[in-house]
Design a protein around this motif. Structure first.
Motif, PDB file in Angstrom:
ATOM      1  N   ARG A   7       0.863  -1.179   0.000  1.00  0.00           N
ATOM      2  CA  ARG A   7       0.000   0.000   0.000  1.00  0.00           C
ATOM      3  C   ARG A   7       0.897   1.226   0.000  1.00  0.00           C
ATOM      4  O   ARG A   7       1.665   1.437   0.922  1.00  0.00           O
ATOM      5  CB  ARG A   7      -0.887   0.008   1.253  1.00  0.00           C
ATOM      6  N   ASP A  34     -11.382  -3.352   7.575  1.00  0.00           N
ATOM      7  CA  ASP A  34     -10.449  -2.443   6.921  1.00  0.00           C
ATOM      8  C   ASP A  34     -10.482  -2.666   5.415  1.00  0.00           C
ATOM      9  O   ASP A  34     -10.635  -3.799   4.956  1.00  0.00           O
ATOM     10  CB  ASP A  34      -9.020  -2.678   7.414  1.00  0.00           C
ATOM     11  N   TYR A  36      -8.190  -1.587   1.907  1.00  0.00           N
ATOM     12  CA  TYR A  36      -6.938  -1.022   1.431  1.00  0.00           C
ATOM     13  C   TYR A  36      -6.898  -1.021  -0.091  1.00  0.00           C
ATOM     14  O   TYR A  36      -7.344  -1.985  -0.722  1.00  0.00           O
ATOM     15  CB  TYR A  36      -5.741  -1.842   1.932  1.00  0.00           C
ATOM     16  N   CYS A  38      -4.333  -1.355  -3.045  1.00  0.00           N
ATOM     17  CA  CYS A  38      -2.996  -1.952  -3.111  1.00  0.00           C
ATOM     18  C   CYS A  38      -2.530  -2.119  -4.545  1.00  0.00           C
ATOM     19  O   CYS A  38      -3.322  -2.122  -5.474  1.00  0.00           O
ATOM     20  CB  CYS A  38      -3.011  -3.333  -2.452  1.00  0.00           C
ATOM     21  N   THR A  51       0.265  -5.997   3.054  1.00  0.00           N
ATOM     22  CA  THR A  51      -0.934  -6.738   3.409  1.00  0.00           C
ATOM     23  C   THR A  51      -0.789  -8.127   2.817  1.00  0.00           C
ATOM     24  O   THR A  51      -0.420  -8.264   1.653  1.00  0.00           O
ATOM     25  CB  THR A  51      -2.190  -6.063   2.826  1.00  0.00           C
TER      26      THR A  51
END
Length: 113
Positions: A7, A34, A36, A38, A51
């Motif tokens: 990220r 959550d 994200y 990426c 991650t």
């Protein structure tokens, strides 16, 4: 499947792989989690976080068309599939992710038990 995604705010290239990752589920679709954005790009920066996608079984849903409507439609397919009383799968709520194959194609992978 385990993968490490990064990220960060790097500049994407035409060959960059872009993902949306949903993780750290509090409970189920009604709880907090959550999200994200990426990419697979390798960058050296103090702002990078990694991650890891959870290993396990995933179901794949896909769509092609104008964004963001296509990804919204694919998530509609996901919700409809899992809300069906005859659904043969149970969501694991570990890690789910979107893979943007190109500017008009997306695959959504949902972790199942």
């Amino acid at each position: 499947m385990a993968a490490i995604l990064h990220r960060h705010s790097a500049k994407l290239t035409p060959s960059s792989q872009v993902y949306g990752v949903y993780t750290h589920y509090e409970s189920d679709v009604t709880g907090e989690f959550d999200v994200y954005a990426c990419t697979d790009l390798q960058v050296t920066s103090s702002e990078i976080e990694q991650t890891t996608l959870a290993t396990g079984n995933y179901l794949r849903f896909s769509g092609k068309g104008a964004m963001p409507q296509t990804v919204i439609d694919v998530w509609g397919q996901v919700w409809q599939y899992f809300s069906n009383e005859q659904c043969p799968h149970i969501r694991a709520y570990k890690t789910d992710y979107e893979f943007y194959k190109n500017s008009d194609e997306v695959e959504v992978f949902i972790s199942v038990e």
